[in-house]
Design an enzyme around this catalytic site. Structure first.
Site, short mmCIF file in Angstrom:
data_model
loop_
_atom_site.label_atom_id
_atom_site.label_comp_id
_atom_site.label_asym_id
_atom_site.label_seq_id
_atom_site.Cartn_x
_atom_site.Cartn_y
_atom_site.Cartn_z
N GLY A 143 -6.00 51.74 31.73
CA GLY A 143 -4.52 50.88 31.57
C GLY A 143 -3.51 51.09 33.11
CD GLU A 165 -0.88 56.11 29.03
OE1 GLU A 165 -1.45 55.57 29.87
OE2 GLU A 165 -1.28 56.91 28.21
CG ASP A 166 -1.04 51.67 29.23
OD1 ASP A 166 -0.83 53.21 28.78
OD2 ASP A 166 -2.31 51.43 29.07
CG ASP A 197 0.76 52.42 19.67
OD1 ASP A 197 1.48 52.30 19.05
OD2 ASP A 197 -0.13 52.57 19.14
CG PHE A 238 -2.61 44.92 20.79
CD1 PHE A 238 -2.22 46.36 20.02
CD2 PHE A 238 -3.48 44.60 22.28
CE1 PHE A 238 -3.42 47.53 20.45
CE2 PHE A 238 -3.91 44.63 22.10
CZ PHE A 238 -4.47 46.90 22.22
CB ILE A 239 1.23 44.89 25.02
CG1 ILE A 239 2.66 44.56 23.87
CG2 ILE A 239 2.03 44.42 26.43
CD1 ILE A 239 3.38 43.04 24.22
CG ASP A 253 -7.90 47.31 27.44
OD1 ASP A 253 -6.95 48.31 27.44
OD2 ASP A 253 -8.91 47.35 26.47
P1 IMP Z 1 -0.88 56.27 21.96
O1 IMP Z 1 -1.65 58.41 22.43
O2 IMP Z 1 -1.13 56.16 20.78
O3 IMP Z 1 0.55 57.22 22.47
O4 IMP Z 1 -1.28 55.14 22.65
C1 IMP Z 1 -1.90 54.95 24.01
C2 IMP Z 1 -2.80 54.03 24.51
O5 IMP Z 1 -2.99 53.25 23.48
C3 IMP Z 1 -2.16 54.00 25.53
O6 IMP Z 1 -2.55 54.54 26.87
C4 IMP Z 1 -2.69 51.93 25.23
O7 IMP Z 1 -4.27 52.83 26.53
C5 IMP Z 1 -3.62 51.88 24.20
N1 IMP Z 1 -1.81 50.85 23.65
C6 IMP Z 1 -1.41 51.01 22.75
N2 IMP Z 1 -0.94 49.82 22.58
C7 IMP Z 1 -1.78 48.74 23.43
C8 IMP Z 1 -1.49 47.26 23.19
O8 IMP Z 1 -0.34 47.38 22.39
N3 IMP Z 1 -1.99 46.81 24.03
C9 IMP Z 1 -3.09 47.97 24.44
N4 IMP Z 1 -2.93 48.82 24.28
C10 IMP Z 1 -2.32 49.71 24.07
MG MG Z 2 -4.69 53.89 27.86
#
Ligand code: IMP
Ligand code: MG
Length: 174
Positions: free
Chosen positions: A41, A95-96, A99, A149-150, A156
């Protein structure tokens, strides 16, 4: 399915340059900065951000997986790790999205106690309202204040839309 632009490419590029300037101003001790791209991402954000970081930059790539479709599975898998040493280098994890926070928490723990000069996180998008564990970035390009959701700019939905040149909200209901 409807896709709406939240930030167009010129807004995103301008903001990424600002982050690069901030990072460069902070790390002015002449020590190398190891920029770690969290695949897949972050690839577009990463390639644009590193161009704006002054000084000695080393790039490396890490692959994790935690996401299926639009909800986190909650489990982080390390698919491939670093090739570079982090010793005596500043580490910047790029990081992208943050969340639930699980990925960043996992990465901060992974990089802790490995003798890096510093460990920091830059993210393109922060979603503070969906946090499940404590995690924060040091540099944030955009913060979302409402759930969305982005896609685009590397992000993606089921591997689609990574190539879109902007940050878009995808509405699957419409
Ligand atoms: P976390 O571990 O829940 O913080 O998730 C992080 C990962 O979830 C990111 O690196 C993204 O790849 C994916 N992710 C979370 N939200 C989105 C979104 O809105 N669009 C696309 N990917 C997301
Ligand atoms: Mg990711």
């Amino acid at each position: 399915m409807k896709i709406k632009t939240l930030y167009d490419s010129s807004e995103v590029s301008a903001r990424i340059k600002e982050l690069g300037d901030k990072i460069s101003a902070k790390h002015n001790d002449g020590k190398p900065i190891l920029c770690v791209c969290v695949l897949r991402g972050a690839f577009m954000f990463f390639s644009e951000l590193v161009k704006h970081i002054k000084g000695e930059v080393i790039v490396d790539f890490i692959t994790l997986s935690s996401y299926e479709a639009t909800s986190s599975t909650g489990k982080i898998n390390l698919i491939s790790g670093l090739r570079e040493s982090i010793e005596d280098r500043h580490v910047l994890i790029i990081e992208d999205i943050i969340d639930s926070g699980r990925t960043i928490k996992f990465l901060r723990e992974y990089f802790a106690d490995k003798n890096a000069l510093s460990v920091e996180v830059a993210c393109l998008i922060d979603k503070p309202m969906t946090r499940q564990v404590e995690a924060a970035a040091d540099y944030i390009a955009f913060t979302l204040t409402t759930p969305a959701f982005i896609v685009g700019y590397g992000l993606d939905y089921d591997q689609r839309f990574r190539n879109l040149d902007g940050i878009m909200e995808i509405d699957l209901e419409q």
